[in-house]
Motif scaffolding. Structure first.
Motif, PDB file in Angstrom:
ATOM      1  N   MET A 169       0.840  -1.199   0.000  1.00  0.00           N
ATOM      2  CA  MET A 169       0.000   0.000   0.000  1.00  0.00           C
ATOM      3  C   MET A 169       0.877   1.252   0.000  1.00  0.00           C
ATOM      4  SD  MET A 169      -3.205  -0.916   0.039  1.00  0.00           S
ATOM      5  CE  MET A 169      -4.342   0.049   0.980  1.00  0.00           C
ATOM      6  N   GLN A 170       1.975   1.230   0.759  1.00  0.00           N
ATOM      7  CA  GLN A 170       2.866   2.383   0.828  1.00  0.00           C
ATOM      8  C   GLN A 170       3.539   2.638  -0.512  1.00  0.00           C
ATOM      9  OE1 GLN A 170       3.200   4.521   3.602  1.00  0.00           O
ATOM     10  NE2 GLN A 170       4.016   5.745   1.919  1.00  0.00           N
ATOM     11  N   GLU A 171       3.966   1.586  -1.195  1.00  0.00           N
ATOM     12  CA  GLU A 171       4.590   1.755  -2.511  1.00  0.00           C
ATOM     13  C   GLU A 171       3.593   2.336  -3.503  1.00  0.00           C
ATOM     14  OE1 GLU A 171       7.928  -1.791  -2.370  1.00  0.00           O
ATOM     15  OE2 GLU A 171       5.841  -2.327  -2.792  1.00  0.00           O
ATOM     16  N   MET A 172       2.344   1.897  -3.440  1.00  0.00           N
ATOM     17  CA  MET A 172       1.322   2.455  -4.328  1.00  0.00           C
ATOM     18  C   MET A 172       1.059   3.912  -3.987  1.00  0.00           C
ATOM     19  SD  MET A 172      -1.393  -0.645  -4.837  1.00  0.00           S
ATOM     20  CE  MET A 172      -1.187  -1.580  -3.320  1.00  0.00           C
ATOM     21  N   ALA A 173       0.975   4.234  -2.703  1.00  0.00           N
ATOM     22  CA  ALA A 173       0.752   5.620  -2.283  1.00  0.00           C
ATOM     23  C   ALA A 173       1.905   6.513  -2.722  1.00  0.00           C
ATOM     24  CB  ALA A 173       0.559   5.691  -0.774  1.00  0.00           C
ATOM     25  N   MET A 224       1.668   7.177  -6.448  1.00  0.00           N
ATOM     26  CA  MET A 224       0.551   8.054  -6.808  1.00  0.00           C
ATOM     27  C   MET A 224       0.650   9.431  -6.146  1.00  0.00           C
ATOM     28  SD  MET A 224      -1.246   6.097  -8.804  1.00  0.00           S
ATOM     29  CE  MET A 224      -2.803   6.971  -8.916  1.00  0.00           C
ATOM     30  N   ASP A 225       1.712   9.660  -5.360  1.00  0.00           N
ATOM     31  CA  ASP A 225       1.873  10.922  -4.621  1.00  0.00           C
ATOM     32  C   ASP A 225       0.676  11.186  -3.712  1.00  0.00           C
ATOM     33  OD1 ASP A 225       4.401  11.554  -5.679  1.00  0.00           O
ATOM     34  OD2 ASP A 225       3.472  12.409  -7.471  1.00  0.00           O
ATOM     35  N   ILE A 226       0.263  10.147  -3.004  1.00  0.00           N
ATOM     36  CA  ILE A 226      -0.864  10.229  -2.078  1.00  0.00           C
ATOM     37  C   ILE A 226      -0.329  10.003  -0.672  1.00  0.00           C
ATOM     38  CG2 ILE A 226      -2.998   9.105  -1.353  1.00  0.00           C
ATOM     39  CD1 ILE A 226      -3.503   8.433  -4.286  1.00  0.00           C
ATOM     40  N   VAL A 227      -0.726  10.855   0.256  1.00  0.00           N
ATOM     41  CA  VAL A 227      -0.255  10.737   1.631  1.00  0.00           C
ATOM     42  C   VAL A 227      -1.019   9.649   2.372  1.00  0.00           C
ATOM     43  CG1 VAL A 227      -0.019  11.946   3.826  1.00  0.00           C
ATOM     44  CG2 VAL A 227       0.481  13.139   1.694  1.00  0.00           C
ATOM     45  N   SER A 228      -2.325   9.603   2.188  1.00  0.00           N
ATOM     46  CA  SER A 228      -3.173   8.682   2.936  1.00  0.00           C
ATOM     47  C   SER A 228      -3.356   7.357   2.195  1.00  0.00           C
ATOM     48  CB  SER A 228      -4.539   9.318   3.168  1.00  0.00           C
ATOM     49  OG  SER A 228      -5.427   8.382   3.721  1.00  0.00           O
ATOM     50  N   LYS A 229      -3.019   6.265   2.865  1.00  0.00           N
ATOM     51  CA  LYS A 229      -3.187   4.947   2.262  1.00  0.00           C
ATOM     52  C   LYS A 229      -4.664   4.578   2.120  1.00  0.00           C
ATOM     53  CE  LYS A 229       0.083   3.371   5.015  1.00  0.00           C
ATOM     54  NZ  LYS A 229       0.923   2.472   5.776  1.00  0.00           N
ATOM     55  N   SER A 230      -5.535   5.259   2.847  1.00  0.00           N
ATOM     56  CA  SER A 230      -6.969   4.972   2.708  1.00  0.00           C
ATOM     57  C   SER A 230      -7.467   5.349   1.313  1.00  0.00           C
ATOM     58  CB  SER A 230      -7.785   5.696   3.784  1.00  0.00           C
ATOM     59  OG  SER A 230      -7.722   7.090   3.621  1.00  0.00           O
TER      60      SER A 230
END
Length: 80
Positions: free
Chosen positions: A30-34, A37-43
């Motif tokens: 999930m962290q690698e995907m975040a 995607m330059d997304i802070v929240s894994k949700s």
């Protein structure tokens, strides 16, 4: 083909496919995907994965890390 996807969903699907292709079919965390995607929240990643699952592009085993399986073949930039 990945019809009905938002550009962000398509980008995530391509990233997952390319990651799995270069890492012996192990899916990204999930962290690698975040991070990709330059997304802070894994949700937010979780919501995108839910949408991709509902649309029939992937399947996940709940409560298991790195358990993504692509359902419609290898998604590449050519057919996504």
């Amino acid at each position: 083909m990945a019809y009905g996807l938002t550009p962000r969903q398509r980008d995530l699907l391509v990233f997952i496919s390319e990651y799995m292709g270069s890492n012996q079919m192990v899916s990204p965390s999930m962290q690698e995907m975040a991070d990709h995607m330059d997304i802070v929240s894994k949700s937010n990643i979780h919501r995108m994965l839910d949408a991709l699952e509902v649309k029939g592009h992937l399947r996940r085993l709940r409560n298991r890390p790195r358990s993504i399986e692509l359902l419609d073949g290898v998604a590449t930039r050519a057919n996504v």
